[in-house]
Enzyme design. Sequence first.
Site, PDB file in Angstrom:
ATOM      1  CD  GLU A  28      23.882  15.894   6.001  1.00  0.00           C
ATOM      2  OE1 GLU A  28      24.738  15.609   6.854  1.00  0.00           O
ATOM      3  OE2 GLU A  28      22.693  15.493   6.062  1.00  0.00           O
ATOM      4  CG  ASP A 125      22.816  12.259   5.249  1.00  0.00           C
ATOM      5  OD1 ASP A 125      22.692  12.054   4.026  1.00  0.00           O
ATOM      6  OD2 ASP A 125      23.929  12.306   5.820  1.00  0.00           O
ATOM      7  CE1 TYR A 333      22.811   9.192   6.654  1.00  0.00           C
ATOM      8  CE2 TYR A 333      21.548   8.380   8.520  1.00  0.00           C
ATOM      9  CZ  TYR A 333      22.330   9.356   7.934  1.00  0.00           C
ATOM     10  OH  TYR A 333      22.644  10.495   8.631  1.00  0.00           O
TER      11      TYR A 333
END
Length: 519
Positions: A28, A125, A333
């Site tokens: 990403e 992600d 994350y």
Amino acid sequence: MYNWLKGGAAKTKIGIWTLKGPVLVIAEKPKAARKIAEALSQHFIIRKYEGVPYYEIRSTSLVIYVASAVGHLYTLHTEHQGYPVFEYKWVPAHVVEEEKKYSRKYLELLSKLARECHYYVNACDYDIEGSVIGYLIVKFHGSEERAFRAKFSSLVRSELRASFENLTPLDYDMVESGLCRHELDWIWGINVSRALTSAIYHATKRRITLSAGRVQTPTLKYVADRELERALFIPLPQYTITVKLRKAGKVFTAEFTENPVPDIKTASTVKSAVLKSKYLVVKDYVAERKEYSPPPPFNLSDLQYEAARILGFTPLKTQKIAEELYLEALISYPRTNSQKLPLSLNYEEILQKLARIDKYRSLVTRLLRETRGILKPVEGEKEDPAHPAIYPTGNTPQNLTREQWALYDLIVRRFLAVFAPSAVILHTRAVLEAPSTGYKFTCSGVVVEYSGWLTYYPYHAPSTKIIPHLTRGEKVEVAGVAVRESYTRPLAKLKKIDILKWMESVEIGTEATRAPIIE
């Protein structure tokens, strides 16, 4: 084996090294692409296309290219003028949005590599936005039937390698959810915006572009209503009565139980009566020890709340810095709703790595001693099927800015606290009464007797306040009475974190979109 179709896709997992033919791995962001390449091989080759780096990994029977998007490379667009409009298509963002011109070379690189490859891995992600970003690149430049999904919650080498050994079919549930939300937001936004703009022109002949959005507009109304209520507020006088008490030479303060009183006459009457009585009688005295469990590990919302309260960060700043820490493989994350840590996580290994950092060495040593090495984290109620709560990976930070360090420190301390024992706090409270008149006053004290998790995460520690031990029926000398005039206040001006809390309470927006919309 690889022809995984929508709907009834098999749940078989496959390792990237078993594929035969060139593979394109889509990250990403550029930093994530580098981390993925480093995890897959120590012998990757750095190549460039118009200054954009990508990575080539070769083995005996396999070539892997790791290249990056820069967020969304596609956006919705229509050639139709006026409204209502329901005709639209996905187009490259750099073609229709001036601010996305820089993304052209990233998309051209991905398109070029996709033509050379036989398999595709969406390694963006693992959330709705990442699923959509990778899917649209595969859809327009690759093949969905030969595409896979990589799932990971941190950019730590071991987790990335495990993820690429367990590739799954494309996550169509998240893809369809994301596409639906994008299209619904676009249809709602463009039609209402054009209708408002047209209405203003027909009413005033002024060409003013107005913007409306499915999340933006209700949020704006909430803010506007709050500001209107503040503007119309009329402040009224009020009076607060406090009494100074003395016992054994120590002075402490008690508050009138009916504070604030609405008029000065009542306040003066109470003051005179208390001064005249010269003492108050203790009607009740309670001392109670309470245990307070540690707070749960951070999800994004909790991190944004605490960073606003402790560091003064806006929700967007917190989100951006957390994403920077994630891309440096320092935390997991951040865009998660979970308040639970995974059982598979090696807590002791992370703590031992954190102990290499000077400022955490003594804290980790104390924690392991207090817990005797039994590391069982506190959990909250909220869950997220995609990612666990935010945790530090244990990697040593390098060259962080002051603000990055501040947020990283908050995350590390919260992580340490979830394993720690409960804090023990002594609460005392007394009720005193003026003889004959019955006017009641209260005072309270608080003392931390055992700090427990507050040692690691001190930002909830109460200020120590001590009142003397009192007994029922005891007479306590009045040393003075004060009446303070103030004015009623309107509701507080909304802060960005207040708007975020409201958006969550009415369930509009997502972890990724709320903070940018507030800005």
